[in-house]
Design a protein around this motif. Structure first.
Motif, PDB file in Angstrom:
ATOM      1  N   GLU A  38       2.074  10.829  -1.008  1.00  0.00           N
ATOM      2  CA  GLU A  38       1.337  12.102  -0.915  1.00  0.00           C
ATOM      3  C   GLU A  38       0.471  12.068  -1.235  1.00  0.00           C
ATOM      4  O   GLU A  38      -0.482  13.134  -0.208  1.00  0.00           O
ATOM      5  N   ASP A  39      -0.422  11.889  -1.640  1.00  0.00           N
ATOM      6  CA  ASP A  39      -1.532  12.200  -2.292  1.00  0.00           C
ATOM      7  C   ASP A  39      -2.691  11.052  -1.989  1.00  0.00           C
ATOM      8  O   ASP A  39      -2.199   9.951  -2.016  1.00  0.00           O
ATOM      9  N   ASP A  69      -2.841  14.668   4.887  1.00  0.00           N
ATOM     10  CA  ASP A  69      -1.626  15.014   6.343  1.00  0.00           C
ATOM     11  C   ASP A  69      -0.928  14.291   6.761  1.00  0.00           C
ATOM     12  O   ASP A  69      -0.899  14.660   7.525  1.00  0.00           O
ATOM     13  N   THR A  70      -1.037  13.177   6.062  1.00  0.00           N
ATOM     14  CA  THR A  70      -0.209  11.706   6.488  1.00  0.00           C
ATOM     15  C   THR A  70       0.673  11.588   5.313  1.00  0.00           C
ATOM     16  O   THR A  70       0.846  10.471   5.267  1.00  0.00           O
ATOM     17  N   PRO A  71       1.646  12.676   4.309  1.00  0.00           N
ATOM     18  CA  PRO A  71       2.230  12.235   3.453  1.00  0.00           C
ATOM     19  C   PRO A  71       3.102  10.872   3.800  1.00  0.00           C
ATOM     20  O   PRO A  71       3.451  10.927   4.672  1.00  0.00           O
ATOM     21  N   ASN A  72       3.577  10.213   3.055  1.00  0.00           N
ATOM     22  CA  ASN A  72       3.725   8.583   2.613  1.00  0.00           C
ATOM     23  C   ASN A  72       3.799   7.681   3.763  1.00  0.00           C
ATOM     24  O   ASN A  72       4.594   7.518   4.084  1.00  0.00           O
ATOM     25  N   ILE A  73       2.867   8.098   4.202  1.00  0.00           N
ATOM     26  CA  ILE A  73       1.766   6.996   5.491  1.00  0.00           C
ATOM     27  C   ILE A  73       1.029   6.124   4.178  1.00  0.00           C
ATOM     28  O   ILE A  73       0.015   7.553   4.236  1.00  0.00           O
ATOM     29  N   ALA A 205      -3.192   8.734  11.889  1.00  0.00           N
ATOM     30  CA  ALA A 205      -2.002   7.417  11.480  1.00  0.00           C
ATOM     31  C   ALA A 205      -2.404   6.162  12.878  1.00  0.00           C
ATOM     32  O   ALA A 205      -1.636   5.214  12.207  1.00  0.00           O
ATOM     33  N   TYR A 206      -2.100   6.930  14.014  1.00  0.00           N
ATOM     34  CA  TYR A 206      -3.164   5.676  14.438  1.00  0.00           C
ATOM     35  C   TYR A 206      -3.345   4.908  15.412  1.00  0.00           C
ATOM     36  O   TYR A 206      -4.566   4.892  16.369  1.00  0.00           O
ATOM     37  N   GLN A 207      -5.117   6.066  14.817  1.00  0.00           N
ATOM     38  CA  GLN A 207      -6.561   5.917  15.051  1.00  0.00           C
ATOM     39  C   GLN A 207      -6.922   4.777  15.084  1.00  0.00           C
ATOM     40  O   GLN A 207      -6.532   3.946  13.802  1.00  0.00           O
ATOM     41  N   ILE A 208      -7.982   3.991  15.322  1.00  0.00           N
ATOM     42  CA  ILE A 208      -8.606   3.158  15.201  1.00  0.00           C
ATOM     43  C   ILE A 208      -9.933   4.020  14.261  1.00  0.00           C
ATOM     44  O   ILE A 208     -10.569   4.726  14.857  1.00  0.00           O
ATOM     45  N   ASN A 209      -9.744   3.759  13.786  1.00  0.00           N
ATOM     46  CA  ASN A 209     -11.109   4.025  12.523  1.00  0.00           C
ATOM     47  C   ASN A 209     -12.671   3.967  11.571  1.00  0.00           C
ATOM     48  O   ASN A 209     -11.696   4.476  10.931  1.00  0.00           O
TER      49      ASN A 209
END
Length: 375
Positions: A38-39, A69-73, A205-209
């Motif tokens: 989560e960190d 902002d995206t825990p577990n990802i 989580a789904y952005q091309i970044n």
């Protein structure tokens, strides 16, 4: 009343010798799993997984999450760096950056992706008896996680119609030019568009970044970008029966803060920010050879794979959200022939790396399981 107060102050001291010295291993395992899943880790600017080996002392905390902002990802770059036991020493480095505390815990941390037989792990093996059952007291935490698989662009030119000079399938129109010895293939990244036009309400989580500014949402340095050009042997017409040989001569990155008109190395692009015949900044693979190319020019027959590592584009773009970057591969032909000159493409003069191009595999999430055992 005074007697009651006096007795109340003495009671805690009466039981000092009876207090338990046991350790809640489950709590330690749970806490470790939370930190990792989560960190995003510390430092976050630059992100810890991008620091070179000599900077290991600067890594304060391991964290595998994409952002706060995206825990577990999780991100592949952080996972691979974390499990690189040639860089980090067990248990010292992991004790101080993931498990914490002064107690000399033994532990094992593992991660396996769904559908894979490969398990990445670090640590000791949990003690078992002759029947394979765990022995002793230990704590255990199991978390279902997701890993963000980054985007990539793949263009297959094997169906190119050399007679009509027209592409087939999903290849972009106008990407070819005839009878030129110096040609180029350019890829165009518009950070503002990529940040604001992504799917699922612009979830990172789904952005091309690949152009993420440093420190934005804890996502530092962005992600890598992979560009695959295949079937290139179908492009030359070999006029007059003479075989056309092709060299990849250089890779350049151009920068702009203006949206149009865009052309390779032309206004509004300045630079190049990077003009390299030594592709050490990238991972460049030619014709399926698993060994990266270290020096240009280099002969090319059928395939070019260019991987731009996380952080490079952000560095070249200066972390400016209005940045436009144009990455250009320059090709030199032994004679005038058809090839990849994307400078003829309008209006951008480059292959547009975006969310709608059918040649781009979009970011997606893969399932996995992370386990933590502490004893």
């Amino acid at each position: 009343m005074i007697t009651l107060i006096y007795v109340a102050t003495l009671i805690p001291t009466l039981f000092i010798g009876l207090q338990s010295n046991s350790i809640d291993y489950d709590a330690v395992a749970y806490r470790t799993g939370v930190i990792l899943a989560e960190d995003p880790g510390m430092p976050y600017n630059p992100s810890w997984e991008t620091l070179p080996n000599i900077s290991d002392s600067e890594i304060l905390r391991f964290g595998l999450a994409l952002s706060k902002d995206t825990p577990n990802i999780l991100t592949p770059e952080k996972i691979n760096r974390f499990f690189c036991t040639s860089e980090f020493v067990y248990p010292t480095d992991y004790q101080s950056r993931a498990v914490f505390g002064d107690y000399p815990y033994q532990f094992n941390i593992s991660l396996q992706m769904a559908g894979s037989n490969v398990t990445q792990s670090v640590g000791d093996i949990l003690p078992v008896d002759s029947t394979g059952r765990s022995v002793g007291t230990y704590g255990y935490s199991r978390r279902v996680i997701k890993v963000k698989e980054h985007s990539n662009a793949t263009l297959d030119f094997s169906n190119f119609n050399v007679t009509s000079g027209q592409p087939k399938g999903n290849l972009p129109l106008g990407i070819y030019t005839q009878n030129a010895t110096n040609q180029a293939f350019s890829v165009y990244f518009n950070y503002t568009y990529l940040l604001n036009s992504g799917p699922d309400y612009d979830s990172i989580a789904y952005q091309i970044n690949p152009l993420a500014p440093s420190g934005a949402n804890g996502l530092v340095g962005g992600e890598g970008a992979l560009i695959n050009l295949t079937g290139l042997q179908a492009l030359p017409q070999n006029t007059g029966g003479i075989i056309t040989t092709v060299n990849l001569s250089s890779i350049s990155v151009y920068k702009s803060q203006s949206a149009a008109p865009l052309g390779t190395g032309q206004e509004p692009f300045g630079g190049p920010e990077l003009n390299s015949t030594n592709p050490s900044q990238f991972l460049l693979y030619i014709d399926g050879n698993p060994t990266p190319v270290t020096q240009l020019p280099c002969n090319v027959t059928s395939n070019v794979s260019l991987f731009i590592p996380p952080g490079l584009l952000s560095y070249l773009g200066g972390g400016d959200s209005s940045t436009l970057l144009n990455i250009t591969m320059q090709f030199r032909l032994s004679q005038q022939d058809w090839y990849l000159n994307s400078t003829q493409v309008t209006p951008y003069g480059a292959f547009n790396y975006n969310y709608t191009n059918p040649n781009i595999t979009q970011p997606h999430l893969e399932d996995g399981v992370m386990e933590v055992a502490v004893w």
